[in-house]
Design an enzyme around this catalytic site. Sequence first.
Site, PDB file in Angstrom:
ATOM      1  N   TYR A 158       0.794  -0.666  -0.186  1.00  0.00           N
ATOM      2  CA  TYR A 158      -0.129  -0.393   0.029  1.00  0.00           C
ATOM      3  C   TYR A 158       1.058   1.499  -0.027  1.00  0.00           C
ATOM      4  O   TYR A 158       0.399   2.504   0.030  1.00  0.00           O
ATOM      5  CB  TYR A 158      -0.889  -0.274   1.426  1.00  0.00           C
ATOM      6  N   ASP A 193      -4.821  -8.939   2.982  1.00  0.00           N
ATOM      7  CA  ASP A 193      -5.936  -8.801   1.649  1.00  0.00           C
ATOM      8  C   ASP A 193      -5.889 -10.625   1.894  1.00  0.00           C
ATOM      9  O   ASP A 193      -6.564 -10.779   1.464  1.00  0.00           O
ATOM     10  CB  ASP A 193      -5.130  -8.089   0.817  1.00  0.00           C
ATOM     11  N   ASP A 196       1.544 -18.158   3.649  1.00  0.00           N
ATOM     12  CA  ASP A 196       1.118 -19.720   3.221  1.00  0.00           C
ATOM     13  C   ASP A 196       0.930 -20.948   4.189  1.00  0.00           C
ATOM     14  O   ASP A 196      -0.574 -21.789   4.056  1.00  0.00           O
ATOM     15  CB  ASP A 196       2.001 -19.816   2.570  1.00  0.00           C
ATOM     16  N   LYS A 210       5.921 -13.871   6.136  1.00  0.00           N
ATOM     17  CA  LYS A 210       6.257 -14.813   5.314  1.00  0.00           C
ATOM     18  C   LYS A 210       7.565 -14.486   5.768  1.00  0.00           C
ATOM     19  O   LYS A 210       8.919 -14.477   5.094  1.00  0.00           O
ATOM     20  CB  LYS A 210       5.959 -14.633   4.269  1.00  0.00           C
TER      21      LYS A 210
END
Length: 422
Positions: A161, A309, A285, A231
């Site tokens: 963003y 998101d 993930d 991550k």
Amino acid sequence: MSFVYDRVDVPEGGAAIDVVDPESDELDVPEDPIIPIIHGDGIGQDVGPAAQTVLQAAAKATGREIHWMRVYAGESAREMYDENLPADTIEAMKEFKVSIKGPLTTPVGAGFRSLNVALRKRLDLYTNMRPTFHLEGVPSPVSRPDQMDMVSFRENTEDVYAGIEWESGSDEVEAVREFIEEEMGYGDTIHDGPVGIGIKPITEFGTKRLVRKAIDYALENDRDSVTLVHKGNIMKFTEGAFRDWGYEVADEEYGDEVITEDTLWEERDGEPPEDAVVVNDRIADNMLQQILTRTAQYDVLALPNLNGDYLSDACGAQIGGLGIAPGANIGDGLFLAEPVHGSAPKYAGQDKVNPTAMILSGRIMLEYLGWNDAADLVRDALEETIASKQVTYDIERQISGGTKLSTSDFAGHVAEKIHDLA
């Protein structure tokens, strides 16, 4: 009242909301607040008024009244101001503290990557909050949608963003590429040929204020855990730092109210102290898998922007889709409710789409105002209406024996149910 706007009127009745304590975001909420509302583009003209009908019914059923103040962004603002995001709208949201909006479409060549993102940045609404729970009667692709009851806290100003990127073939991207390859020593990393380059900043400041919001929510709402989703196994200095800074907040700022997962097992054999929130972390993930396989184990998620998101949309799929998924954007003393879905212009003005996401976004607004009794009425009335199979076309086509209602009729049924429940 001294507020003056160029082309919108402040309601004659009602009072402004005030921030009593900037440190805690404590509000002084009158029984008749002025609430700015943007109906939005496309189906916003349908779901905006429908939400007003339901929210006003809940307010009046609990002895209150909302004084709506129409403000404008997107297409309606272009018609009135010849610009997409006028100063009147920004100033009204700042003055009256709590607002609600429908979906907005960013037109091609409008000077904004996204009007929604521009609003969040102008007001520094750094937390995107998305509660995800199932309403009885809503069709779902999973066998136990009732197990989904998570609240996602997504960072709203950094990561992708931030919008820092350069187009392939531009002088700017070539300068950045040269710097990366020659000055920073990554000469064998980027493939030959055209390349687009972006930068994803994740700061200690942005991370910690987001994680505080998530932990505060968990403590105030008797949630058991906050999970930092990242991550960091690959992106060690951005998303790995998000994880580390999140744990620092938990370790240093909350005392015995919060305990980390490592401490839990090292010192207490996995048994948390009574009323303490457990802070843990998961790789992004893997978390996408766990929201399906271990749904009931998670309460509150704190995530960088892009992870948030993906994960919040995946959560929304489990409870029936983004058409019923609510959201809100929160800053320091400022709040803007908005549904997750887009503007669906092909359905605009047809009075057929499902307004549930906009209504439930308003329900978050009622909770933020401290009107929990009104918020409970909204959820209960929605659930009873849907369970009775009085629904809009999107749900009616998936169930047997349903009655198809227009957007406005559905809102009217929910408002009547609120009156009955009150």
